[in-house]
Design a protein around this motif. Structure first.
Motif, PDB file in Angstrom:
ATOM      1  N   VAL A 118       0.855  -1.183   0.000  1.00  0.00           N
ATOM      2  CA  VAL A 118       0.000   0.000   0.000  1.00  0.00           C
ATOM      3  C   VAL A 118       0.893   1.236   0.000  1.00  0.00           C
ATOM      4  CG1 VAL A 118      -1.768   1.291   1.257  1.00  0.00           C
ATOM      5  CG2 VAL A 118      -1.823  -1.208   1.254  1.00  0.00           C
ATOM      6  N   ALA A 119       0.604   2.177  -0.901  1.00  0.00           N
ATOM      7  CA  ALA A 119       1.298   3.469  -0.921  1.00  0.00           C
ATOM      8  C   ALA A 119       0.284   4.539  -0.573  1.00  0.00           C
ATOM      9  CB  ALA A 119       1.899   3.734  -2.299  1.00  0.00           C
ATOM     10  N   ARG A 120       0.679   5.484   0.312  1.00  0.00           N
ATOM     11  CA  ARG A 120      -0.225   6.550   0.742  1.00  0.00           C
ATOM     12  C   ARG A 120       0.500   7.889   0.742  1.00  0.00           C
ATOM     13  NH1 ARG A 120      -0.440   3.144   4.794  1.00  0.00           N
ATOM     14  NH2 ARG A 120       0.298   4.654   6.307  1.00  0.00           N
ATOM     15  N   LEU A 121      -0.121   8.883   0.146  1.00  0.00           N
ATOM     16  CA  LEU A 121       0.322  10.259   0.267  1.00  0.00           C
ATOM     17  C   LEU A 121      -0.630  10.883   1.280  1.00  0.00           C
ATOM     18  CD1 LEU A 121       2.261  12.485  -0.722  1.00  0.00           C
ATOM     19  CD2 LEU A 121       0.550  13.073  -2.437  1.00  0.00           C
ATOM     20  N   GLU A 122      -0.150  11.046   2.515  1.00  0.00           N
ATOM     21  CA  GLU A 122      -1.002  11.482   3.616  1.00  0.00           C
ATOM     22  C   GLU A 122      -1.086  13.001   3.638  1.00  0.00           C
ATOM     23  OE1 GLU A 122       0.698   9.561   7.023  1.00  0.00           O
ATOM     24  OE2 GLU A 122      -0.060   7.607   6.408  1.00  0.00           O
ATOM     25  N   ARG A 123      -2.313  13.498   3.493  1.00  0.00           N
ATOM     26  CA  ARG A 123      -2.566  14.942   3.423  1.00  0.00           C
ATOM     27  C   ARG A 123      -3.369  15.371   4.642  1.00  0.00           C
ATOM     28  NH1 ARG A 123      -5.906  15.242  -1.544  1.00  0.00           N
ATOM     29  NH2 ARG A 123      -5.771  17.484  -1.239  1.00  0.00           N
ATOM     30  N   PRO A 124      -2.948  16.445   5.314  1.00  0.00           N
ATOM     31  CA  PRO A 124      -3.672  16.882   6.512  1.00  0.00           C
ATOM     32  C   PRO A 124      -5.035  17.476   6.159  1.00  0.00           C
ATOM     33  CG  PRO A 124      -1.894  18.422   5.992  1.00  0.00           C
ATOM     34  CD  PRO A 124      -1.787  17.271   5.019  1.00  0.00           C
ATOM     35  N   TRP A 125      -6.024  17.143   6.951  1.00  0.00           N
ATOM     36  CA  TRP A 125      -7.364  17.726   6.889  1.00  0.00           C
ATOM     37  C   TRP A 125      -8.122  17.466   5.592  1.00  0.00           C
ATOM     38  CZ3 TRP A 125      -8.504  18.768  11.635  1.00  0.00           C
ATOM     39  CH2 TRP A 125      -7.509  19.182  12.498  1.00  0.00           C
ATOM     40  N   THR A 126      -7.710  16.462   4.836  1.00  0.00           N
ATOM     41  CA  THR A 126      -8.430  16.115   3.610  1.00  0.00           C
ATOM     42  C   THR A 126      -8.131  14.662   3.264  1.00  0.00           C
ATOM     43  OG1 THR A 126      -8.932  16.822   1.354  1.00  0.00           O
ATOM     44  CG2 THR A 126      -6.616  16.929   2.036  1.00  0.00           C
ATOM     45  N   PHE A 127      -8.659  14.196   2.148  1.00  0.00           N
ATOM     46  CA  PHE A 127      -8.446  12.815   1.740  1.00  0.00           C
ATOM     47  C   PHE A 127      -7.001  12.581   1.325  1.00  0.00           C
ATOM     48  CE2 PHE A 127     -12.989  13.455   0.927  1.00  0.00           C
ATOM     49  CZ  PHE A 127     -13.502  12.390   1.652  1.00  0.00           C
ATOM     50  N   SER A 128      -6.462  11.442   1.732  1.00  0.00           N
ATOM     51  CA  SER A 128      -5.131  11.034   1.306  1.00  0.00           C
ATOM     52  C   SER A 128      -5.255  10.266   0.002  1.00  0.00           C
ATOM     53  CB  SER A 128      -4.485  10.144   2.372  1.00  0.00           C
ATOM     54  OG  SER A 128      -4.288  10.876   3.556  1.00  0.00           O
ATOM     55  N   LEU A 129      -4.194  10.289  -0.788  1.00  0.00           N
ATOM     56  CA  LEU A 129      -4.159   9.477  -1.996  1.00  0.00           C
ATOM     57  C   LEU A 129      -3.622   8.103  -1.615  1.00  0.00           C
ATOM     58  CD1 LEU A 129      -2.680  12.000  -4.595  1.00  0.00           C
ATOM     59  CD2 LEU A 129      -5.061  11.570  -4.011  1.00  0.00           C
ATOM     60  N   ARG A 130      -4.139   7.054  -2.273  1.00  0.00           N
ATOM     61  CA  ARG A 130      -3.787   5.687  -1.891  1.00  0.00           C
ATOM     62  C   ARG A 130      -3.780   4.795  -3.120  1.00  0.00           C
ATOM     63  NH1 ARG A 130      -4.776   2.029   2.683  1.00  0.00           N
ATOM     64  NH2 ARG A 130      -5.505   0.060   1.841  1.00  0.00           N
ATOM     65  N   ALA A 131      -2.853   3.840  -3.135  1.00  0.00           N
ATOM     66  CA  ALA A 131      -2.820   2.802  -4.164  1.00  0.00           C
ATOM     67  C   ALA A 131      -2.448   1.492  -3.479  1.00  0.00           C
ATOM     68  CB  ALA A 131      -1.809   3.141  -5.254  1.00  0.00           C
ATOM     69  N   GLU A 132      -2.955   0.388  -4.003  1.00  0.00           N
ATOM     70  CA  GLU A 132      -2.726  -0.914  -3.391  1.00  0.00           C
ATOM     71  C   GLU A 132      -2.437  -1.954  -4.464  1.00  0.00           C
ATOM     72  OE1 GLU A 132      -4.961  -3.748  -0.103  1.00  0.00           O
ATOM     73  OE2 GLU A 132      -5.706  -1.737  -0.526  1.00  0.00           O
ATOM     74  N   ALA A 133      -1.515  -2.882  -4.163  1.00  0.00           N
ATOM     75  CA  ALA A 133      -1.187  -3.979  -5.079  1.00  0.00           C
ATOM     76  C   ALA A 133      -1.142  -5.274  -4.277  1.00  0.00           C
ATOM     77  CB  ALA A 133       0.159  -3.729  -5.757  1.00  0.00           C
ATOM     78  N   PRO A 134      -1.981  -6.260  -4.614  1.00  0.00           N
ATOM     79  CA  PRO A 134      -1.953  -7.531  -3.892  1.00  0.00           C
ATOM     80  C   PRO A 134      -0.711  -8.348  -4.260  1.00  0.00           C
ATOM     81  CG  PRO A 134      -3.521  -7.640  -5.693  1.00  0.00           C
ATOM     82  CD  PRO A 134      -2.998  -6.232  -5.662  1.00  0.00           C
ATOM     83  N   LEU A 135      -0.292  -9.218  -3.327  1.00  0.00           N
ATOM     84  CA  LEU A 135       0.836 -10.120  -3.546  1.00  0.00           C
ATOM     85  C   LEU A 135       0.366 -11.554  -3.330  1.00  0.00           C
ATOM     86  CD1 LEU A 135       3.554  -8.286  -1.423  1.00  0.00           C
ATOM     87  CD2 LEU A 135       3.245  -8.154  -3.899  1.00  0.00           C
ATOM     88  N   ARG A 136       1.022 -12.484  -3.994  1.00  0.00           N
ATOM     89  CA  ARG A 136       0.795 -13.914  -3.749  1.00  0.00           C
ATOM     90  C   ARG A 136       2.033 -14.442  -3.038  1.00  0.00           C
ATOM     91  NH1 ARG A 136      -0.396 -13.306  -9.068  1.00  0.00           N
ATOM     92  NH2 ARG A 136       1.384 -14.571  -9.691  1.00  0.00           N
ATOM     93  N   VAL A 137       1.843 -14.909  -1.807  1.00  0.00           N
ATOM     94  CA  VAL A 137       2.956 -15.384  -0.995  1.00  0.00           C
ATOM     95  C   VAL A 137       2.707 -16.837  -0.633  1.00  0.00           C
ATOM     96  CG1 VAL A 137       4.264 -15.062   1.135  1.00  0.00           C
ATOM     97  CG2 VAL A 137       3.303 -13.070  -0.053  1.00  0.00           C
ATOM     98  N   ALA A 138       3.693 -17.698  -0.953  1.00  0.00           N
ATOM     99  CA  ALA A 138       3.603 -19.117  -0.636  1.00  0.00           C
ATOM    100  C   ALA A 138       4.988 -19.593  -0.224  1.00  0.00           C
ATOM    101  CB  ALA A 138       3.110 -19.907  -1.845  1.00  0.00           C
ATOM    102  N   PRO A 139       5.055 -20.612   0.645  1.00  0.00           N
ATOM    103  CA  PRO A 139       6.371 -21.146   1.038  1.00  0.00           C
ATOM    104  C   PRO A 139       7.165 -21.599  -0.184  1.00  0.00           C
ATOM    105  CG  PRO A 139       4.651 -22.029   2.446  1.00  0.00           C
ATOM    106  CD  PRO A 139       3.964 -21.280   1.339  1.00  0.00           C
ATOM    107  N   ARG A 140       8.477 -21.539  -0.071  1.00  0.00           N
ATOM    108  CA  ARG A 140       9.335 -21.967  -1.195  1.00  0.00           C
ATOM    109  C   ARG A 140       9.010 -23.405  -1.578  1.00  0.00           C
ATOM    110  NH1 ARG A 140      12.300 -17.774  -1.758  1.00  0.00           N
ATOM    111  NH2 ARG A 140      13.190 -16.679  -0.005  1.00  0.00           N
TER     112      ARG A 140
END
Length: 144
Positions: A118-140
């Motif tokens: 998750v990436a967030r550009l946190e802005r005071p007193w208003t909406f922050s910008l956000r982006a998300e990318a799912p990952l697939r994680v499994a044991p080797r």
């Protein structure tokens, strides 16, 4: 959907190099800002988050499902300032190794942990910008 006549402040483009990983692997990528105008923000952060599905209810009550945040590792990419269009920051975060005792972040549960960046550009007193990318994680040795 934004209201008519309200300009969108912009968005975050989150690029992750590999999405199929194993515990202990490094998650690498970059964050790029696509802004309509310069924005003042408190900070730009990227985090690796682990969520687990949980179920409640049953019997006379209907079952409800939700995703609970159970683990987060956060890295600040930049501090308080004015951000402008086109700026890019590389990042690297490490996926946790499973705890031999079954503690966080993997633990014992009927539902597997799901990871995402998750990436967030946190802005005071208003909406922050956000982006998300799912990952697939499994044991080797196992396909994610």
């Amino acid at each position: 959907m934004p209201d008519a006549g309200v300009a969108e402040p912009g968005r975050i483009v989150l690029e992750v190099k590999a999405r199929a990983l194993a515990p202990g692997d490094a998650v690498r990528g970059r964050v790029t800002l696509r802004l309509g105008a310069p924005l003042v923000a408190a900070r730009l952060v990227v985090s690796l988050e682990g969520r687990r599905r949980s179920v409640s209810g049953g019997g006379p009550r209907p079952l409800t499902y939700r995703q609970d945040l159970v683990w987060r590792a956060e890295r600040m990419l930049d501090g308080e300032r004015t951000f402008v269009d086109g700026q890019t920051w590389p990042f690297e975060l490490l996926l946790p190794e499973p705890d031999p005792g079954g503690g966080p972040p993997f633990g014992q549960s009927p539902f597997p942990l799901s990871f995402g960046v998750v990436a967030r550009l946190e802005r005071p007193w208003t909406f922050s910008l956000r982006a998300e990318a799912p990952l697939r994680v499994a044991p080797r040795g196992r396909k994610p």
